[in-house]
Design an enzyme around this catalytic site. Sequence first.
Site, PDB file in Angstrom:
ATOM      1  N   ASP A 277      52.872  47.282  51.129  1.00  0.00           N
ATOM      2  CA  ASP A 277      52.041  47.831  50.063  1.00  0.00           C
ATOM      3  C   ASP A 277      50.576  47.655  50.481  1.00  0.00           C
ATOM      4  O   ASP A 277      50.268  46.918  51.423  1.00  0.00           O
ATOM      5  CB  ASP A 277      52.307  47.068  48.748  1.00  0.00           C
ATOM      6  CG  ASP A 277      51.396  47.538  47.622  1.00  0.00           C
ATOM      7  OD1 ASP A 277      51.254  48.761  47.445  1.00  0.00           O
ATOM      8  OD2 ASP A 277      50.799  46.696  46.927  1.00  0.00           O
ATOM      9  N   SER A 278      49.702  48.300  49.730  1.00  0.00           N
ATOM     10  CA  SER A 278      48.270  48.153  49.993  1.00  0.00           C
ATOM     11  C   SER A 278      47.781  46.738  49.659  1.00  0.00           C
ATOM     12  O   SER A 278      46.685  46.364  50.056  1.00  0.00           O
ATOM     13  CB  SER A 278      47.501  49.162  49.149  1.00  0.00           C
ATOM     14  OG  SER A 278      47.842  48.994  47.784  1.00  0.00           O
TER      15      SER A 278
ATOM     16  N   GLY B  46      44.399  53.657  46.617  1.00  0.00           N
ATOM     17  CA  GLY B  46      44.460  54.673  45.557  1.00  0.00           C
ATOM     18  C   GLY B  46      43.284  55.616  45.473  1.00  0.00           C
ATOM     19  O   GLY B  46      43.344  56.637  44.789  1.00  0.00           O
TER      20      GLY B  46
ATOM     21  N   CYS C 286      54.515  51.227  47.785  1.00  0.00           N
ATOM     22  CA  CYS C 286      53.199  51.642  47.284  1.00  0.00           C
ATOM     23  C   CYS C 286      53.315  53.117  46.941  1.00  0.00           C
ATOM     24  O   CYS C 286      53.722  53.922  47.791  1.00  0.00           O
ATOM     25  CB  CYS C 286      52.160  51.420  48.383  1.00  0.00           C
ATOM     26  SG  CYS C 286      50.523  52.056  48.007  1.00  0.00           S
TER      27      CYS C 286
ATOM     28  N   THR D 173      50.937  55.249  46.356  1.00  0.00           N
ATOM     29  CA  THR D 173      49.959  56.084  47.043  1.00  0.00           C
ATOM     30  C   THR D 173      50.420  56.356  48.484  1.00  0.00           C
ATOM     31  O   THR D 173      50.397  57.502  48.946  1.00  0.00           O
ATOM     32  CB  THR D 173      48.573  55.399  47.033  1.00  0.00           C
ATOM     33  OG1 THR D 173      48.263  55.026  45.695  1.00  0.00           O
ATOM     34  CG2 THR D 173      47.504  56.318  47.560  1.00  0.00           C
TER      35      THR D 173
ATOM     36  N   GLU E 146      45.069  42.739  38.400  1.00  0.00           N
ATOM     37  CA  GLU E 146      44.721  41.712  39.388  1.00  0.00           C
ATOM     38  C   GLU E 146      43.834  40.621  38.795  1.00  0.00           C
ATOM     39  O   GLU E 146      43.781  39.511  39.304  1.00  0.00           O
ATOM     40  CB  GLU E 146      44.104  42.366  40.628  1.00  0.00           C
ATOM     41  CG  GLU E 146      45.185  43.173  41.322  1.00  0.00           C
ATOM     42  CD  GLU E 146      44.870  43.608  42.721  1.00  0.00           C
ATOM     43  OE1 GLU E 146      43.955  43.035  43.342  1.00  0.00           O
ATOM     44  OE2 GLU E 146      45.556  44.526  43.188  1.00  0.00           O
TER      45      GLU E 146
ATOM     46  N   CYS F 150      52.636  53.681  39.781  1.00  0.00           N
ATOM     47  CA  CYS F 150      51.767  52.800  40.568  1.00  0.00           C
ATOM     48  C   CYS F 150      52.376  51.404  40.487  1.00  0.00           C
ATOM     49  O   CYS F 150      52.877  51.004  39.428  1.00  0.00           O
ATOM     50  CB  CYS F 150      50.352  52.801  39.988  1.00  0.00           C
ATOM     51  SG  CYS F 150      49.277  51.572  40.743  1.00  0.00           S
TER      52      CYS F 150
ATOM     53  N   HIS G 281      51.321  48.485  40.137  1.00  0.00           N
ATOM     54  CA  HIS G 281      50.833  47.507  39.170  1.00  0.00           C
ATOM     55  C   HIS G 281      51.289  47.790  37.733  1.00  0.00           C
ATOM     56  O   HIS G 281      51.272  46.902  36.892  1.00  0.00           O
ATOM     57  CB  HIS G 281      49.305  47.474  39.155  1.00  0.00           C
ATOM     58  CG  HIS G 281      48.686  46.930  40.411  1.00  0.00           C
ATOM     59  ND1 HIS G 281      48.929  47.470  41.653  1.00  0.00           N
ATOM     60  CD2 HIS G 281      47.828  45.900  40.605  1.00  0.00           C
ATOM     61  CE1 HIS G 281      48.237  46.795  42.564  1.00  0.00           C
ATOM     62  NE2 HIS G 281      47.558  45.836  41.946  1.00  0.00           N
TER      63      HIS G 281
HETATM   64  N1  DGL Z   1      49.754  50.033  45.480  1.00  0.00           N
HETATM   65  C1  DGL Z   1      48.968  51.132  44.971  1.00  0.00           C
HETATM   66  C2  DGL Z   1      49.895  52.196  44.401  1.00  0.00           C
HETATM   67  O1  DGL Z   1      51.013  51.919  44.020  1.00  0.00           O
HETATM   68  C3  DGL Z   1      47.975  50.667  43.921  1.00  0.00           C
HETATM   69  C4  DGL Z   1      46.826  49.852  44.460  1.00  0.00           C
HETATM   70  C5  DGL Z   1      45.925  50.639  45.385  1.00  0.00           C
HETATM   71  O2  DGL Z   1      45.180  51.532  44.920  1.00  0.00           O
HETATM   72  O3  DGL Z   1      45.985  50.373  46.581  1.00  0.00           O
HETATM   73  O4  DGL Z   1      49.530  53.328  44.317  1.00  0.00           O
END
Ligand code: DGL
Length: 272
Positions: A11-12, A44, A74, A76, A153, A185, A187
Amino acid sequence: MTHNEPIGIFDSGVGGLTVMREIMRRLPNENLIYFGDTARVPYGSKSKDTIGKYSGQIVRFLKTKNVKAIVIACNTASSLALDDLRKKSDLPIIGVVEPGAVMAAKTTQTQVVGVIGTVSTIKSQIYNRKLMAINPEITLISKACPLFCPLVEEGLLEDRVTEDIASRYLHELKEYDLDTLILGCTHYPLLRHTIARIMGESVHLINPAYETAKFLKEELEEKDLLRKGEVSLDDVRYEYYVSDGEERFVSFADSVLSCDVKEATQINIEEY
Ligand code: DGL
């Protein structure tokens, strides 16, 4: 490759831990390796080229760990990089978009579905394409909610500020007859109580993390890649890698996962 090799998850940053959590629940015998790109988060708001480059580096890193499959945890990166990565890789690579879209299409009765996600995910129109391919009768209403990730976060899961911002974002979705909303997303599942309160009981929330874990299990079964034999809890390994801020990562991971997260290792992802 053997059945005991780990599954790579990336993930990011920390959000993909919501996906890892579901994979731990559904596949408790599997060894898992998580990479969070905490130095380069957020994805994102970034372009397809940048996310493609970052994701390619992470896949190369995970391959050095002999993973048997990769989950892009993730939304994105799943939206913008999955197709290219699949073309180049011999490993099964699973994203979070398809499983969420499939479940949304199955769930909706009104044929009006909503999706919320990052700016890049919504701009990519990936959910429109996936849903149209499954059922062209479905109308999709999309909304980017960029402030949700920082709120999560900061730990503001149940807070007046979060409630206010969520009301603003979700207000326009309520004008439609949607009965299904995809939390597109990583989160957002952590804000599901707030989102559910605002959307009302008639709207089903789809958690792609949960659907992805189911999808992964089916995929590994089909490819005969599930870990075999008697596995005791002591035989299961979880490893965490990040590109920055190990301590912050460990503390967030500890709050999301049900197991004790003791350490994360920082690596230089630019080397891959
Ligand atoms: N993990 C990203 C997503 O699910 C969200 C956080 C980001 O913008 O990197 O899109």
